[in-house]
Design a protein around this motif. Sequence first.
Motif, short mmCIF file in Angstrom:
data_model
loop_
_atom_site.label_atom_id
_atom_site.label_comp_id
_atom_site.label_asym_id
_atom_site.label_seq_id
_atom_site.Cartn_x
_atom_site.Cartn_y
_atom_site.Cartn_z
N GLY A 428 15.72 -38.65 7.16
CA GLY A 428 14.89 -37.83 6.30
C GLY A 428 14.80 -38.27 4.86
O GLY A 428 14.26 -37.54 4.02
N GLN A 429 15.28 -39.46 4.53
CA GLN A 429 15.17 -39.98 3.16
C GLN A 429 13.87 -40.77 3.04
O GLN A 429 13.85 -42.00 3.02
CB GLN A 429 16.38 -40.84 2.81
N CYS A 430 12.78 -40.03 2.95
CA CYS A 430 11.47 -40.66 3.11
C CYS A 430 10.99 -41.42 1.88
O CYS A 430 10.24 -42.39 2.01
CB CYS A 430 10.46 -39.61 3.54
N ALA A 431 11.37 -41.01 0.70
CA ALA A 431 10.97 -41.78 -0.48
C ALA A 431 11.54 -43.18 -0.40
O ALA A 431 10.84 -44.18 -0.64
CB ALA A 431 11.43 -41.07 -1.75
N GLU A 432 12.82 -43.27 -0.04
CA GLU A 432 13.46 -44.58 0.10
C GLU A 432 12.86 -45.36 1.27
O GLU A 432 12.67 -46.58 1.17
CB GLU A 432 14.97 -44.40 0.32
N ALA A 433 12.55 -44.67 2.36
CA ALA A 433 11.97 -45.34 3.52
C ALA A 433 10.62 -45.95 3.18
O ALA A 433 10.33 -47.11 3.55
CB ALA A 433 11.83 -44.36 4.67
N ARG A 434 9.79 -45.20 2.48
CA ARG A 434 8.47 -45.73 2.11
C ARG A 434 8.60 -46.93 1.18
O ARG A 434 7.87 -47.91 1.31
CB ARG A 434 7.63 -44.62 1.48
N SER A 435 9.55 -46.87 0.27
CA SER A 435 9.76 -47.98 -0.66
C SER A 435 10.21 -49.23 0.07
O SER A 435 9.68 -50.34 -0.18
CB SER A 435 10.80 -47.58 -1.71
N GLU A 436 11.15 -49.09 0.99
CA GLU A 436 11.65 -50.26 1.72
C GLU A 436 10.60 -50.81 2.69
O GLU A 436 10.51 -52.02 2.89
CB GLU A 436 12.94 -49.90 2.47
N ALA A 437 9.81 -49.93 3.27
CA ALA A 437 8.75 -50.40 4.17
C ALA A 437 7.72 -51.22 3.41
O ALA A 437 7.25 -52.26 3.89
CB ALA A 437 8.09 -49.21 4.86
N ALA A 438 7.38 -50.76 2.22
CA ALA A 438 6.43 -51.51 1.40
C ALA A 438 7.00 -52.87 1.02
O ALA A 438 6.29 -53.90 1.04
CB ALA A 438 6.07 -50.71 0.15
N ALA A 439 8.29 -52.89 0.67
CA ALA A 439 8.93 -54.17 0.34
C ALA A 439 8.95 -55.11 1.54
O ALA A 439 8.75 -56.32 1.40
CB ALA A 439 10.35 -53.91 -0.16
N ALA A 440 9.18 -54.54 2.72
CA ALA A 440 9.27 -55.35 3.93
C ALA A 440 7.96 -56.08 4.20
O ALA A 440 7.95 -57.30 4.45
CB ALA A 440 9.65 -54.48 5.12
N VAL A 441 6.85 -55.35 4.20
CA VAL A 441 5.57 -55.98 4.54
C VAL A 441 5.08 -56.89 3.42
O VAL A 441 4.24 -57.78 3.66
CB VAL A 441 4.50 -54.92 4.90
N HIS A 442 5.62 -56.71 2.22
CA HIS A 442 5.31 -57.65 1.14
C HIS A 442 6.02 -58.98 1.39
O HIS A 442 5.47 -60.05 1.10
CB HIS A 442 5.75 -57.07 -0.21
N LEU A 443 7.21 -58.92 1.97
CA LEU A 443 7.97 -60.13 2.26
C LEU A 443 7.41 -60.89 3.46
O LEU A 443 7.35 -62.12 3.45
CB LEU A 443 9.43 -59.77 2.51
#
Length: 615
Positions: A428-443
Amino acid sequence: MWTRPAQGALTARDTIILADFLNTTGDPVFDSTLKVALAVALEQSPFLKVFPDDRAHEDLPLMQRSPSEGITRAIARQIAEREQLKALVAGSITSLGRHYVVGLEAVNAHNGDVMAREQVEVASKEEVLTSLGAAASRLRRQLGESLASIQRYDVSLPQATTPSLEALHAYALAIDEGRINDQRPESIPHLKRAIELDPHFALAMAQLSGTYANTWQSALAPEWSRKAFELRDRVSERERYMISWRYYRDATQAWDQGLELARSWTDAYPRESTAFNSMGRAAWALGQYQQAIAPLRESIRLDPRFFAPRLNLLWTLTGLNQFDAAKKVLEGARAANVHSIGFPQMAYLLAFIENDTATMMRELDAAVALPDGAWASNWQPRISAFGGHIAKAHEEFRRSVAVTSQTNLTELSGLYSAQDAISHAVVGQCAEARSEAAAAVHLSRDNFTLESAARALAWCDADADALKLSAELARRYPDAILTTHVMLPVIAAASALRSGRPARGLELLEPVRPFDHAQAAEFWPAYLRGEAQLQLKHSAEAAAEFRSITDHRGELVDAPLYPLAHLGLARALASGNDPDGARQAYLVFLTVWKGADANLLPLQQARREFARLQQ
C-alpha cells in the motif's frame, strides 16, 4: 580425391571426438575455423554424436596437462580412451603450390587403426569449405550412416555456415572451447564481426541473439533472431532447429511454439542434449513442471557437463516443492564441477526455505565475488521485502540498481527498480511504488521491466500509466504467450479490483488459469482472484485461491505475495466461520512478518483482526 574404405563402422550409440585441425599452410584464417566447420558438418547427422570440446579441455588437467593446451591427434586419442569413445576424427590442411590438400581421418581410439580416410585437392581458398563439407559427407557414409540419412541431413558447409572463411574465423573466436556459450558477453564483438563479413550468416545471428538474451540485453536480441529465422531455409536441419528455437525464445517469446519445436527437434536428433533442454525449459516456462522433468534428465544424461538442464531441473523440482530432490541436483552439479551463478542462487533460496541464514550469506558472498556477481545484488532485497522490511529492502534495491548500472546491466537495473516498486505496491505504499515504477521504465523498456512496473502501477490506481505500458507490451510482443495470456490480463484485473469491479477482475483472470503456476505469473492471478472473491464475500472461493499460493511456495520462493496470501487466507477463513483455521493463517503471516516495518498497513490490520479473533 582419394577415399579409403571403412575399417569397421560406428553405431548410433557411439561418440567421436574431434582433434584440432592440423594447419601447415601458414595462413591463420584456417586456425580453429576448419574444426568448427567440421563439427557443423558432422553434427548435421543425427547418427553421429561429437564429444563437446569444452569437456575435452576439462580432461586435460586430469592428464597432467594445461587446460588451454591444444587437442592434438595423440591427445584426442587419450581423451577418447579415458571417456570410452569409439573414435577420433583428425583433419589437416596443407599447401600444394597454389592449391590446398584437405584430409580427414577417422581413427579407432582403442587400437589406432584408421577406420576411414578422405583426402581432396582444392584449387583455391574459396573452395576449401565446400570441399571439406563434401569430404565430411563421404566420411559419414564410410562410418556407417545410411545413404538416406546423409541425403536428408546434408547441406553444403558454405550454406550451413558461411562461404566466407574470414566470417567463420570470427565466429570460431566467439566459441568457448568448442561449445556455443551464450552467456559470454565477450563473444559479442566476434559475432558482430562475423555478420559484418557475411550479412547472411544465420548461425552467427542466432548466436548473437542468444548472447544478448542471456546477458540481460534482451531488447537487442529480437532483431538478430528474426533475421536468422528469415534465413533458416539456407542452413542445415540441425541449425534450423537451433535458429528457430532462438526465434521463439528471444524474438516472439512464444514458449508454446517453442515447446512444439523442441518436441520435433528431439525426435529428429535423439542424441542432442540442447534439444531436450529446450523442451524442458519451454515446459518449465509454461508451468508444466512434471512434463519438464524427463527431458531435462535426458539432457543431463546426454551431456553431463551442460549446466543449463541441471539448473532448469533445479528450478523445476523446487517449483514442485520437491526440495530434497532439488538439493540432490544441486549437489550433483557441484560434484560434476558444473558452474553457473544460478547454482548459488538456488542454494541461497533453498537455504532461505529452511531459515538457514549462515548458508544464505555464504552463497551470496560467493555469488557476488563472481564475474557476473552484479546479478546477485537483488537477492537480499527480495528477502527483506518478503519479510515486510520494506524500508530496508528499498535501500538494498537502490544499491542493486547502482551496482548493475555501474556494470552497464541496464535491463537488470530497470527490473530491480520495478521489483522495488512491486514491494511498495503490495503493502500500500503507492507514492513510492509509482516513483520506482517510473524510474524502472526510464532505465529499461524490456518486457520484464515493463510488466513488473505496470503491475505496480495498476495495483496503485495509476490506471492511465499502466494502460500505456500494457499497450506498448501488446504492440511489441503480440506473440509472447506469457505476456498476452498472463501479464496483460493481470494488469487489467488489478486495475479492475482497485476500482471496485471484482466481477470484471474475475472475468479477466479466468482464461489465465492454465498458466497460474508458471513462475513468471509470480502468484498474481490467484492472488487477485482471492482478493476479488473476498470483495464479493465468497469465502470458500477466496480461500481456495489463496491456498493455491500457500501450497506452492517453491514456484517462487521469495515472492512478496506469498506471505500476503496467508493474510488473505486468514481473512477468507475468518469470514467463512473457521476461526481456528483463520487464527493459524494469521499466525503464519505474523511470524513471517515478525519484525516487519511497524507502519505497514497490512501488518496493522492483521494484528487488529487477529486480536478480535482472540476475544
